[in-house]
Design an enzyme around this catalytic site. Sequence first.
Site, PDB file in Angstrom:
ATOM      1  N   LYS A 103       8.033   2.195   5.461  1.00 34.55           N
ATOM      2  CA  LYS A 103       8.150   0.837   5.989  1.00 34.55           C
ATOM      3  C   LYS A 103       7.431   0.620   7.323  1.00 34.55           C
ATOM      4  CE  LYS A 103      11.537  -1.436   3.333  1.00 34.55           C
ATOM      5  NZ  LYS A 103      12.191  -0.385   2.556  1.00 34.55           N
ATOM      6  N   SER A 133       9.182   7.475  -1.573  1.00 38.89           N
ATOM      7  CA  SER A 133       9.079   6.428  -0.554  1.00 38.89           C
ATOM      8  C   SER A 133       9.800   6.740   0.751  1.00 38.89           C
ATOM      9  CB  SER A 133       9.603   5.110  -1.131  1.00 38.89           C
ATOM     10  OG  SER A 133      10.879   5.312  -1.711  1.00 38.89           O
TER      11      SER A 133
END
Length: 322
Positions: A52, A305
Site C-alpha cells: 500500500k 501482498s
Amino acid sequence: MSITQQDVFQAQHAIRAIARRTPLVPAEALSALTGAQVRLKLETLQETGAFKVRGAANRLLALTPEERARGVVAVSTGNHGRAVAHVCRRLGIQASICVSERVPPNKVRMLEQTGASLVIHGQSQDEAEERATALIAEHGLTMIHPFDDPLIIAGQGTIGLEILTNYPQVDTVLVPLSGGGLISGIAVALKAANPAIRMIGISMEEGAVMYYSLRANRPLQMPEADTLADSLNGGIGLENRYTYELVRRYVDEVILVPEEAIADAMAFTLREHHLVVEGAGAVGIAALMRGQVKPMGRHLVVVLSGGNVDLALALRIAQERA
Ligand SMILES: *Cc1c(COP(=O)(O)O)cnc(C)c1O
C-alpha cells in the site's frame, strides 16, 4: 476518466525514492504442485510490510503545497493507515488516522510510532469515517482513499511494471482482491503490454464484496465477516467511481477461497519459503494449492501482498500444520 499504462510509468518515476522494487522469486514447490512456472512477488518485503505504500506515495506526492500544509486524513486500522502515516513522515506532512474504539492496542501503538495523530472515535469503521468527514470540513484536510483513486491505482500498478521487467513471459497473475485498487493497477500495466495476460482476483469466501457486486451488476454493501484475510475486509463503496468498472473490464476471473485454505497457505509459505505472510497475502497460494487455478504449463505470478500478521497467530497456524 480512464487510467493508462503511462500513468503507471509516471507513478513508478514519482515513487522511486519511497517504495521498494520487490523481488520476484521462483517457487519450486508450487511449480512442482501445479506444473506451471510459478513465481512469487514479495510485497511482504515492501516498506511497512505491504504494497500500500506504493499508492499512498503516489497520491501524497501529488498534493499541492497548500494541501500538504493543511495535512491529510485516512480511515484505516491496517496497511493503508500505516502506509499513509509512513509516507507522511517521510514527506513532513501531518497525517490524522481515524480509527474506531475497537482497534486493538498493538495497532494503536504501531500507528502512534509513525508520528501520525490518531483519532479514536466511535464503535465502527463508519463512525470513525464520520469523524474524518468532520476533520475535512473543519480543517480542510485531504482524504486519502485506500483504493478508489486514480493515483492510488496507478501507484499499485507499479507492481505490474516490475513483473513485466523481471518475467516478460508472464501469462497469468494471481492477485488478492478487496476494493480492487491493487488488481486494477496491475491489470492496467500488464494488459497494455499484452491483453492476453490473464488477471485472476482472489478473495475469501466470507465478505467477498467485489465478487458479489460483479455478479449483481452493481456495487453492493455487505456485512464484514471474521476472516484470516483481515486486510481484504471492507466494502467497495456504493458510490464506487473507478475500481468497480476497472475490475469488470480487466479481471478475467474471481476465485473465492475458504478460511482453512488460507491457513494452509500461510503455513506452507512459512515452511517452504521461510516467509511470514498475512492471510490476505496468502489467498493466491491457497487457490493454487486447492487446484482452483488450472495453470497447465503457464508462466504464473502470485502476488504476496503483505506480511503484517500477529506473529503468535502465524506460528500457531504453522505449528498446527507441522
Ligand atoms: C489492501 C490489501 C489488499 C487488497 O487491496 P485492494 O486494492 O483493496 O483490492 C490485499 N492484501 C493486503 C495485504 C492489503 O493490505
